[in-house]
Design an enzyme around this catalytic site. Structure first.
Site, PDB file in Angstrom:
ATOM      1  N   TRP A 190       0.863  -1.197   0.000  1.00  0.00           N
ATOM      2  CA  TRP A 190       0.000   0.000   0.000  1.00  0.00           C
ATOM      3  C   TRP A 190       0.886   1.229   0.000  1.00  0.00           C
ATOM      4  CZ3 TRP A 190      -0.178   4.177   3.246  1.00  0.00           C
ATOM      5  CH2 TRP A 190      -1.318   4.977   3.225  1.00  0.00           C
ATOM      6  N   SER A 194       4.452  -6.023   2.578  1.00  0.00           N
ATOM      7  CA  SER A 194       3.677  -5.135   3.436  1.00  0.00           C
ATOM      8  C   SER A 194       2.219  -5.582   3.483  1.00  0.00           C
ATOM      9  CB  SER A 194       3.831  -3.687   2.956  1.00  0.00           C
ATOM     10  OG  SER A 194       3.341  -2.775   3.901  1.00  0.00           O
ATOM     11  N   MET A 195       1.282  -4.758   3.024  1.00  0.00           N
ATOM     12  CA  MET A 195      -0.115  -5.154   2.988  1.00  0.00           C
ATOM     13  C   MET A 195      -0.302  -6.443   2.193  1.00  0.00           C
ATOM     14  SD  MET A 195      -3.420  -3.115   1.491  1.00  0.00           S
ATOM     15  CE  MET A 195      -5.029  -3.922   1.600  1.00  0.00           C
ATOM     16  N   ASP A 237      12.571  -0.705  10.234  1.00  0.00           N
ATOM     17  CA  ASP A 237      11.303  -0.449   9.559  1.00  0.00           C
ATOM     18  C   ASP A 237      10.455   0.474  10.432  1.00  0.00           C
ATOM     19  OD1 ASP A 237       8.686  -0.632   8.458  1.00  0.00           O
ATOM     20  OD2 ASP A 237       9.134  -2.606   7.625  1.00  0.00           O
ATOM     21  N   HIS A 256      11.352   0.177   5.571  1.00  0.00           N
ATOM     22  CA  HIS A 256      10.218  -0.574   5.045  1.00  0.00           C
ATOM     23  C   HIS A 256      10.380  -0.815   3.541  1.00  0.00           C
ATOM     24  CE1 HIS A 256       6.282  -2.297   5.164  1.00  0.00           C
ATOM     25  NE2 HIS A 256       5.764  -1.405   4.339  1.00  0.00           N
TER      26      HIS A 256
END
Length: 273
Positions: A29, A95-96, A223, A252
């Site tokens: 995202w 991530s997402m 992160d 991240h």
């Protein structure tokens, strides 16, 4: 364009590069499949079929009003794998996107799946809950939603700083920051806001126990978006037959800042399957 329609009629765009065993990438995202171009080209050049799709509401896919929950997102992946009739797949989620590939295995099993890679993923749980107080406070996600609704372009422009860790010693070009903003602004505002709730509140702890294929977990220990100690570290502990790689001081967005290291680690993992 390469598109297909999901069960609810939403058109999804995907890239399909190379030939060989398939590797399917689910993006983070608020990005789209373009975030994977370096990895797609590298793996295609090394004998793999590299596939990446734009999540519903993002990139070149359809922008429905609803469906921004992980059960639907996992169903979309199921529809893609069925549409292409893929077998022996390695799923990669950033991530997402780590949530929807984990939910896919939990809901649809691993008959088509050989391996799983979680990169800076929100699994097993990102937001705080009564039985998970170490998670990120709910107020953080409230602020994100408010920032998006007030001035999405500026919010995402500012978000690139912690995302890429440029406030903590990392360097990315102005071009990368511009591309990141351009990609993010292709998404619908509705999808961008609703997905914050999805990745903040969805609990994947039960999904972790259902992952029955070899898994590689990679996370940066610096992160600032998805904290390593409460996500990647725990995911690796919870998934049977998993290995963990921690990128020292990585942010991240290590898909960009540590691209060659990631490419090498992905290829090494794929060669073990």
């Amino acid at each position: 364009m390469c598109t297909f329609k999901t069960q609810d009629g939403t058109p999804l765009y995907f890239k399909d590069w190379g030939t060989g065993k398939p590797v399917v990438f689910s993006h983070g995202w608020p990005l789209d499949s373009d975030m994977w171009d370096t990895q797609l080209r590298f793996l295609a050049e090394n004998g793999y079929r590299a596939i990446a799709f734009d999540r519903r509401g993002f990139g070149r896919s359809g922008q429905p009003w609803q469906g921004y929950n992980y059960d639907t997102l996992a169903s979309d992946i199921h529809d893609l794998l069925t549409h292409l009739d893929l077998q022996d797949v390695t799923l990669v989620g950033f991530s997402m996107g780590g949530g929807d590939v984990a939910r896919y295995i939990s809901h649809y099993g691993s008959s088509r799946i050989d391996g799983l890679v979680l990169l800076g993923a929100v699994t097993p749980l990102l937001g705080a809950k009564p039985d998970f107080p170490q998670g990120v406070e709910a107020s953080v996600f409230t602020d994100i939603r408010q920032g998006l609704l007030k001035d999405r372009a500026q919010f995402i422009s500012d978000f690139a700083t912690p995302f890429y860790g440029t406030n903590a010693g990392q360097t990315v070009s102005d071009g990368v920051r511009t591309q990141t903003l351009n990609i993010a602004l292709l998404a619908s505002l509705q999808a961008t806001v609703e997905c914050v709730t999805a990745f903040a509140e969805t609990d994947f702890r039960a999904d972790m126990a259902k992952i029955d294929v070899p898994a590689l977990v990679i996370h940066g220990n610096n992160d600032q978006v998805v904290p390593f100690e409460t996500t990647g570290k725990l995911a690796a502990e919870m998934i049977k037959n998993s290995s963990l790689k921690v990128y020292d001081n990585a942010p991240h967005g290590f898909v960009v800042t540590h691209a060659q290291q990631l490419n090498d680690d992905l290829l090494a993992f794929l060669q073990t399957l």
